[in-house]
Design an enzyme around this catalytic site. Structure first.
Site, short mmCIF file in Angstrom:
data_model
loop_
_atom_site.label_atom_id
_atom_site.label_comp_id
_atom_site.label_asym_id
_atom_site.label_seq_id
_atom_site.Cartn_x
_atom_site.Cartn_y
_atom_site.Cartn_z
N ILE A 64 0.84 -1.20 0.00
CA ILE A 64 0.00 0.00 0.00
C ILE A 64 0.88 1.25 0.00
O ILE A 64 0.66 2.18 -0.78
CB ILE A 64 -0.95 0.00 1.22
CG1 ILE A 64 -1.96 -1.14 1.09
CG2 ILE A 64 -1.67 1.35 1.36
CD1 ILE A 64 -2.78 -1.40 2.33
N ILE A 65 1.89 1.26 0.87
CA ILE A 65 2.78 2.42 0.96
C ILE A 65 3.51 2.63 -0.36
O ILE A 65 3.65 3.76 -0.83
CB ILE A 65 3.79 2.24 2.12
CG1 ILE A 65 3.04 2.19 3.46
CG2 ILE A 65 4.82 3.36 2.13
CD1 ILE A 65 3.91 1.72 4.62
N VAL A 67 2.55 1.89 -3.38
CA VAL A 67 1.64 2.43 -4.39
C VAL A 67 1.23 3.86 -4.03
O VAL A 67 1.16 4.74 -4.89
CB VAL A 67 0.39 1.53 -4.55
CG1 VAL A 67 -0.65 2.17 -5.46
CG2 VAL A 67 0.81 0.16 -5.11
N GLU A 68 1.00 4.12 -2.75
CA GLU A 68 0.52 5.44 -2.33
C GLU A 68 1.60 6.52 -2.41
O GLU A 68 1.35 7.60 -2.91
CB GLU A 68 -0.01 5.37 -0.89
CG GLU A 68 -1.35 4.69 -0.76
CD GLU A 68 -2.51 5.54 -1.23
OE1 GLU A 68 -2.35 6.40 -2.11
OE2 GLU A 68 -3.62 5.31 -0.73
N SER A 69 2.79 6.24 -1.85
CA SER A 69 3.78 7.32 -1.69
C SER A 69 5.18 6.97 -2.15
O SER A 69 6.06 7.83 -2.08
CB SER A 69 3.85 7.71 -0.22
OG SER A 69 4.44 6.66 0.53
#
Length: 195
Positions: A64-65, A67-69
Site C-alpha cells: 500500500i505504501i 503504491v501510495e507514496s
C-alpha cells in the site's frame, strides 16, 4: 594472408557477457525490481511494530505504501492526502483521538511514526467494516467506505469489476500486484539467505 575457416572463429564472449549484464541491470531498474530489493527496508522497524500490533502482514502494508507514496514521508497528493500512507487530514483528525493523539496537527502526517500508526489504525477499522474482503478494504482505503459499500451491493465480497472509479480499480490492482511480487521476492531472498 591466411584465413581461418568460419567454424574456427569463436566470438569474443566477454563483450556478450557485459552486454547481457547491462541489459539485465537496465531491466532490473526499469521494472522496479531494484526498488523492491532496496526500498522496503525504509521504515521497516515501524512497519513491523504496527503490523504486529494490528495483525497485518507487513508486506501487504508495504505494498500500500509503495503504491501510495513510494515510501516518501513528505509525499502529498493533488487531493491533499499526506505522508507515507497518503491519509487525508480530515480522516486523520477523525481517528487521531482513537489512538490517543490529543493535540494532532495536519503537519504530524509527515512524521513516519504518526502516519503509519494512523494508517494501520484506519486499515484495521476498514477491515472490521469489510471482514474477509481485501478488495473492499483497499477500495475503501482509496475511495472511502461509503462508496465501497454501495459498490458491494450487499454481496459478501467486492469484485474488481464492481469498482466504478478507474483510479480506485488501478490502486487495488497495483497493491495486489505489488503484494504478490513482494511475497515472491521474499521467498527468493530467503533462499539466498538474505534477510
Amino acid at each position: 594472408m591466411s584465413t581461418l575457416p568460419l567454424e574456427n572463429i569463436k566470438p569474443h564472449s566477454s563483450w556478450k557477457g557485459g552486454l547481457l549484464a547491462l541489459v539485465s541491470l537496465g531491466a532490473l531498474v526499469y521494472s522496479g525490481t531494484a526498488w523492491v530489493w532496496l526500498r522496503p527496508a525504509l521504515h521497516k522497524p515501524l512497519i513491523n511494530k504496527y503490523a504486529g500490533e494490528y495483525k497485518f502482514d507487513p508486506l501487504w502494508v508495504m505494498s500500500i505504501i509503495r503504491v501510495e507514496s513510494r515510501f516518501a514521508p513528505s509525499a502529498q497528493s493533488s487531493r491533499g492526502a499526506v505522508g507515507l500512507m497518503q491519509l487525508l487530514p480530515s480522516t486523520a483528525q477523525e481517528i487521531a483521538p482513537e489512538i490517543g493523539l490529543r493535540h494532532f496537527k495536519d503537519d504530524d502526517l509527515r512524521d513516519p511514526d504518526t502516519n503509519l500508526h494512523l494508517g494501520f489504525h484506519y486499515l484495521a477499522k476498514l477491515q472490521h467494516q469489510f471482514p474477509d474482503d481485501e478488495v473492499a478494504v483497499l477500495a475503501a482505503y482509496n475511495a472511502g467506505p461509503g462508496i465501497t459499500q454501495q459498490w458491494r451491493k450487499g454481496k459478501p465480497a467486492l469484485d474488481l469489476g464492481d469498482i466504478a472509479y478507474p483510479e480506485t480499480r488501478r490502486f487495488v490492482r497495483q497493491v495486489q500486484e505489488t503484494y504478490t511480487y513482494l511475497k515472491f521476492l521474499q521467498r527468493w531472498k530467503h533462499l539466498f539467505g538474505i534477510e
